[in-house]
Design a protein around this motif. Structure first.
Motif, PDB file in Angstrom:
ATOM      1  N   ILE A 181       3.201  14.995  11.107  1.00  0.00           N
ATOM      2  CA  ILE A 181       2.271  14.202  11.916  1.00  0.00           C
ATOM      3  C   ILE A 181       2.957  12.959  12.463  1.00  0.00           C
ATOM      4  N   GLU A 182       3.746  12.286  11.611  1.00  0.00           N
ATOM      5  CA  GLU A 182       4.347  11.011  12.002  1.00  0.00           C
ATOM      6  C   GLU A 182       5.490  11.172  13.006  1.00  0.00           C
ATOM      7  N   ALA A 238      -3.013   2.239  11.988  1.00  0.00           N
ATOM      8  CA  ALA A 238      -3.147   0.782  12.013  1.00  0.00           C
ATOM      9  C   ALA A 238      -4.562   0.353  11.658  1.00  0.00           C
ATOM     10  N   ASP A 239      -5.546   1.080  12.142  1.00  0.00           N
ATOM     11  CA  ASP A 239      -6.931   0.760  11.790  1.00  0.00           C
ATOM     12  C   ASP A 239      -7.176   0.983  10.301  1.00  0.00           C
ATOM     13  N   TRP A 290       0.822  -1.210   0.000  1.00  0.00           N
ATOM     14  CA  TRP A 290       0.000   0.000   0.000  1.00  0.00           C
ATOM     15  C   TRP A 290       0.849   1.250   0.000  1.00  0.00           C
ATOM     16  N   ASP A 291       0.247   2.363  -0.418  1.00  0.00           N
ATOM     17  CA  ASP A 291       0.737   3.695  -0.118  1.00  0.00           C
ATOM     18  C   ASP A 291      -0.003   4.130   1.141  1.00  0.00           C
ATOM     19  N   GLU A 292       0.727   4.254   2.235  1.00  0.00           N
ATOM     20  CA  GLU A 292       0.101   4.697   3.480  1.00  0.00           C
ATOM     21  C   GLU A 292      -0.605   6.038   3.259  1.00  0.00           C
ATOM     22  N   PRO A 293      -1.709   6.309   3.947  1.00  0.00           N
ATOM     23  CA  PRO A 293      -2.298   7.658   3.860  1.00  0.00           C
ATOM     24  C   PRO A 293      -1.238   8.719   4.114  1.00  0.00           C
ATOM     25  N   PHE A 322      -4.847  12.022  13.099  1.00  0.00           N
ATOM     26  CA  PHE A 322      -4.549  10.588  13.160  1.00  0.00           C
ATOM     27  C   PHE A 322      -3.402  10.318  14.122  1.00  0.00           C
ATOM     28  N   ASP A 323      -3.543   9.225  14.875  1.00  0.00           N
ATOM     29  CA  ASP A 323      -2.444   8.725  15.689  1.00  0.00           C
ATOM     30  C   ASP A 323      -2.075   7.335  15.185  1.00  0.00           C
ATOM     31  N   LEU A 324      -1.182   6.640  15.888  1.00  0.00           N
ATOM     32  CA  LEU A 324      -0.720   5.336  15.423  1.00  0.00           C
ATOM     33  C   LEU A 324      -1.871   4.348  15.321  1.00  0.00           C
TER      34      LEU A 324
END
Length: 267
Positions: A183-184, A72-73, A51-54, A66-68
């Motif tokens: 964010i990350e 993951a969800d 995938w390409d992560e959001p 968004f958090d971790l």
């Protein structure tokens, strides 16, 4: 690239091959293109999906709140939308941290874990002073208007980046979204998943470059000692991105591991 709506976001992904599902989750400042040598070699026996992560590649932006757990969800929603679980799932660096949280929250989707040069979060795997230095360094980079992420950070490779992948690395770096890193970065710096490691009940492959200074070999030993059913493969003459620097060795380790522990549902 293919697109699918999952968890309220548009997720881009690559898919090729036939056989049991083998899913790849990229690291920070990367996208699914980073798995080019795995698509080139492993699709003869596996359905290889990345995938390409959001916030990366061709996927939707990463929501500010968004958090971790949310990431993951989102990975779980994408896997469920494509009916991919339980699957072999491999995570690189930050992607391995996301994968650990996926396992905590959605273990039924995971047949086996493959963790490549990853962390139990920076807080969970690195000294506090190293975490502070990384946060400060990334903050400085993000403060410079138009700064492009450096695809050859010290420790990503044991030697010079493989010449055949330099154009790919440059293309991926040019597409990095600074807002995603903003964010990350605090998520990675504040995450400690060490409590999860002894609870992992699925077969786990650990792949580490011997010269990795981003996630040093000491982190690999931390994982190996804590995860009950784990196998450690150390790739000589490789740094953090061992799957690019020594793809033959990494792919062989992944292939042999997946043969030993196939998912309960073949495709």
């Amino acid at each position: 690239m293919q697109l699918v709506e999952a968890g309220g976001l548009t997720i881009a992904y690559q898919r090729d091959g036939e056989g049991p599902p083998l899913v790849f989750v990229h690291g920070a400042a990367e996208d699914s293109r980073i798995w080019a040598p795995q698509f080139a070699d492993l699709t003869d026996e596996f359905t290889v999906i990345a995938w390409d992560e959001p916030g990366a590649g061709s996927s939707s932006d990463l929501p500010d709140d968004f958090d971790l757990a949310d990431i993951a969800d989102g990975l779980a929603a994408w896997l469920e939308t494509l009916d991919l679980g339980p699957a072999h799932i491999a995570g690189l660096s930050w992607g391995g941290t996301v994968l650990l949280e996926l396992y905590r929250r959605h273990p039924a989707l995971v047949a086996t874990l493959i963790l490549i040069g990853t962390y139990a979060g920076w807080k969970g795997s690195l000294p506090a002073e190293e975490v502070r230095a990384r946060v400060a360094s990334t903050d400085r980079m993000l403060s410079v208007q138009g700064e492009v992420f450096d695809p050859t950070l010290p420790g990503l490779f044991a030697n010079d980046p493989p010449a055949e992948f330099v154009p790919l690395l440059a293309a991926i770096a040019a597409d990095v979204r600074p807002d995603t890193l903003r964010i990350e970065l605090p998520i990675m710096a504040q995450t400690d998943l060490t409590d999860l490691l002894p609870q992992i009940a699925v077969p786990t492959l650990l792949v580490w470059g011997r010269q990795d200074v981003r996630s040093p070999l000491s982190v690999a030993h931390q994982f190996h000692e804590a995860i009950p059913n784990s196998t450690l493969v150390v790739i000589d003459d490789a740094g953090h991105l061992s799957h690019l620097e020594r793809p033959e060795q990494v792919n062989r380790a992944v292939r042999e591991f997946c043969h030993t522990d196939p998912p309960s549902r073949a495709r």
